[in-house]
Scaffold this motif. Structure first.
Motif, short mmCIF file in Angstrom:
data_model
loop_
_atom_site.label_atom_id
_atom_site.label_comp_id
_atom_site.label_asym_id
_atom_site.label_seq_id
_atom_site.Cartn_x
_atom_site.Cartn_y
_atom_site.Cartn_z
N ALA A 158 39.54 23.09 47.65
CA ALA A 158 40.76 22.40 47.26
C ALA A 158 41.28 21.51 48.39
CB ALA A 158 41.82 23.42 46.85
N ALA A 159 41.30 22.04 49.62
CA ALA A 159 41.86 21.30 50.74
C ALA A 159 40.99 20.13 51.17
CB ALA A 159 42.10 22.25 51.91
N LEU A 160 39.68 20.22 50.94
CA LEU A 160 38.80 19.12 51.29
C LEU A 160 38.75 18.06 50.19
CD1 LEU A 160 35.81 21.09 52.87
CD2 LEU A 160 37.38 19.55 54.07
N THR A 161 39.18 18.42 48.99
CA THR A 161 39.13 17.49 47.85
C THR A 161 40.41 16.69 47.69
OG1 THR A 161 37.59 18.96 46.69
CG2 THR A 161 38.74 17.32 45.36
N ASP A 162 41.57 17.33 47.88
CA ASP A 162 42.86 16.70 47.62
C ASP A 162 43.72 16.63 48.88
OD1 ASP A 162 42.35 16.46 44.81
OD2 ASP A 162 42.83 18.60 44.62
N LEU A 177 51.66 20.69 50.79
CA LEU A 177 51.36 20.33 52.17
C LEU A 177 50.25 19.29 52.19
CD1 LEU A 177 51.21 23.92 53.73
CD2 LEU A 177 53.07 22.26 53.99
N ALA A 178 50.45 18.22 52.94
CA ALA A 178 49.42 17.20 53.06
C ALA A 178 48.41 17.60 54.13
CB ALA A 178 50.03 15.85 53.42
N VAL A 179 47.15 17.46 53.81
CA VAL A 179 46.07 17.76 54.75
C VAL A 179 45.30 16.46 54.98
CG1 VAL A 179 44.07 19.20 55.26
CG2 VAL A 179 45.92 20.11 53.85
N SER A 180 45.56 15.80 56.08
CA SER A 180 44.91 14.54 56.43
C SER A 180 44.61 14.55 57.92
CB SER A 180 45.80 13.34 56.10
OG SER A 180 45.86 13.14 54.70
N PRO A 181 43.59 13.80 58.36
CA PRO A 181 42.85 12.77 57.64
C PRO A 181 41.91 13.35 56.59
CG PRO A 181 41.83 13.14 59.77
CD PRO A 181 43.09 13.96 59.75
N ARG A 182 41.52 12.51 55.65
CA ARG A 182 40.62 12.93 54.60
C ARG A 182 39.17 12.76 55.04
NH1 ARG A 182 42.37 16.25 52.73
NH2 ARG A 182 41.09 16.14 50.86
N PRO A 183 38.28 13.60 54.54
CA PRO A 183 36.87 13.42 54.87
C PRO A 183 36.34 12.12 54.30
CG PRO A 183 37.15 15.05 53.12
CD PRO A 183 38.52 14.74 53.63
N ALA A 184 35.26 11.62 54.89
CA ALA A 184 34.66 10.37 54.42
C ALA A 184 33.94 10.57 53.10
CB ALA A 184 33.71 9.83 55.48
N GLN A 185 33.34 11.74 52.88
CA GLN A 185 32.58 11.99 51.66
C GLN A 185 33.53 12.30 50.51
OE1 GLN A 185 28.72 14.27 52.25
NE2 GLN A 185 29.73 14.78 54.19
N ARG A 186 33.18 11.82 49.33
CA ARG A 186 33.96 12.06 48.13
C ARG A 186 33.11 12.75 47.06
NH1 ARG A 186 37.34 11.00 51.28
NH2 ARG A 186 39.01 9.45 51.17
N PRO A 187 33.67 13.73 46.33
CA PRO A 187 35.06 14.18 46.44
C PRO A 187 35.33 15.03 47.67
CG PRO A 187 33.89 15.51 44.83
CD PRO A 187 32.94 14.42 45.25
N ARG A 188 34.26 15.57 48.28
CA ARG A 188 34.38 16.32 49.53
C ARG A 188 32.97 16.53 50.08
NH1 ARG A 188 32.23 21.06 48.33
NH2 ARG A 188 32.70 22.19 46.40
N PRO A 189 32.85 16.96 51.33
CA PRO A 189 31.52 17.30 51.87
C PRO A 189 30.92 18.48 51.11
CG PRO A 189 33.13 17.05 53.64
CD PRO A 189 33.90 17.05 52.35
N PRO A 190 29.60 18.51 50.97
CA PRO A 190 28.96 19.64 50.30
C PRO A 190 29.13 20.93 51.09
CG PRO A 190 27.31 18.19 51.26
CD PRO A 190 28.63 17.50 51.40
#
Length: 313
Positions: A158-162, A177-190
């Protein structure tokens, strides 16, 4: 079920030397090696086209296990972050991060940052851990590590996706709560899940995009892959699923020194034939470890495997 793959699609990575020094696999030269040797190994793997470089994880080793496990275990986030700046294309795998030891929001922050800074090269490998004293020292219930990891995986996802994730779980509830910066991979890293117990394999099939075998033999792998296929089918999960296996250590040529009974040695054709058997089972990734007596021999073997053996597979 795990996607079948032809030998030409089999990918190869390495568990980096130096950064983890269990007496089960470390070479004598690694005990006096450090950042320079680690950097040379990572750069070589990057140049030679290895799919990933991997770093282990332990926070602290109790005295009773020091003889077997050693006491040198580099931190995976720091190590992979540093190596990200020294490499350009190889993926960065935590094999494995002991996820129950850390709050999932903390892990999400660290690994999202690593993915962003590396240009989307993170493979997040996680596992339950196995050292009771390590859990006790960090205030985590060792006997609940399985359920904790299950919830950690859903919270991490959840935290790596949104950016504003929500997780209602009993141990790690959070929202707003905002969790940033966001990862480069979408929707999240595997996320790849490690472990070879039935519960760990089921966890990988249900909650991960891949499974990190902990040394299952060729004879053991079919049953494990069958379990993964069954669990994924029952859960209605489909799509690509990575299967990472660890063959015996390799040495290209005749070493002229004792490499251990389980090491695969000899001509490239012989080694390639052994690795090809993994592909025939549906394995998608192999984690290779060349035997060596020095860093230079390690680098030579890394190149020999990449240039002489892998094209034959």
């Amino acid at each position: 079920m795990p996607d079948a793959t032809s030998p030409s699609l089999l990918q190869y990575g390495i568990q980096l030397p130096v950064q983890s020094q269990s007496t089960l696999y470390r070479e004598p030269w690694e005990t006096t090696a450090g950042p320079d040797e680690l950097a040379r190994a990572a750069r070589a793997a990057d140049r030679l086209g290895y799919a990933y470089i991997a770093c282990c994880d332990h926070v602290a080793i109790p005295a009773r296990l020091a003889d077997a496990m050693g006491t040198t275990w580099y931190d995976p986030v720091s190590t992979l972050g540093w190596l990200a700046a020294l490499t350009t294309r190889t993926l960065l795998l935590s094999h494995v991060a002991v996820a129950p030891l850390r709050h999932p929001l903390l892990s999400a922050k660290q690994y999202a940052t690593l993915d962003l800074l590396s240009g989307g090269r993170l493979l997040l490998g996680v596992g339950a851990g196995h050292v009771p004293e390590e859990f006790e020292a960090l205030g985590v219930d060792f006997h609940q590590r399985g359920p904790v990891l299950d919830e950690t995986l859903t919270a991490l996802s959840a935290a790596l996706t949104d950016e504003y994730p929500s997780h209602p779980g009993p141990r790690f509830p959070f929202s707003g709560l905002a969790v940033s910066p966001r990862p480069a991979q979408r929707p999240r890293p595997p996320i790849w899940v490690g472990g070879s117990s039935p519960r760990a394999v089921r966890r990988a099939a249900l909650l991960g995009e891949g499974w990190l075998s902990q040394g299952d033999s060729l004879e053991q792998l079919p049953a494990q892959l069958g379990l993964i296929a069954s669990v994924r089918e029952q859960a209605g999960r489909s799509g690509p699923f990575a299967v990472n296996a660890i063959p015996p250590a390799l040495y290209v040529g005749e070493p002229g020194w004792e490499t251990g009974r389980r090491a695969l040695t000899g001509k490239p054709e012989r080694l390639a034939a052994s690795l090809r058997r993994y592909a025939s089972l549906g394995v998608t990734h192999l984690q290779l470890r060349p035997r060596s007596r020095s860093l230079d021999e390690y680098l030579d073997q890394l190149e020999a495997v990449a240039t002489d053996v892998l094209p034959l597979v």
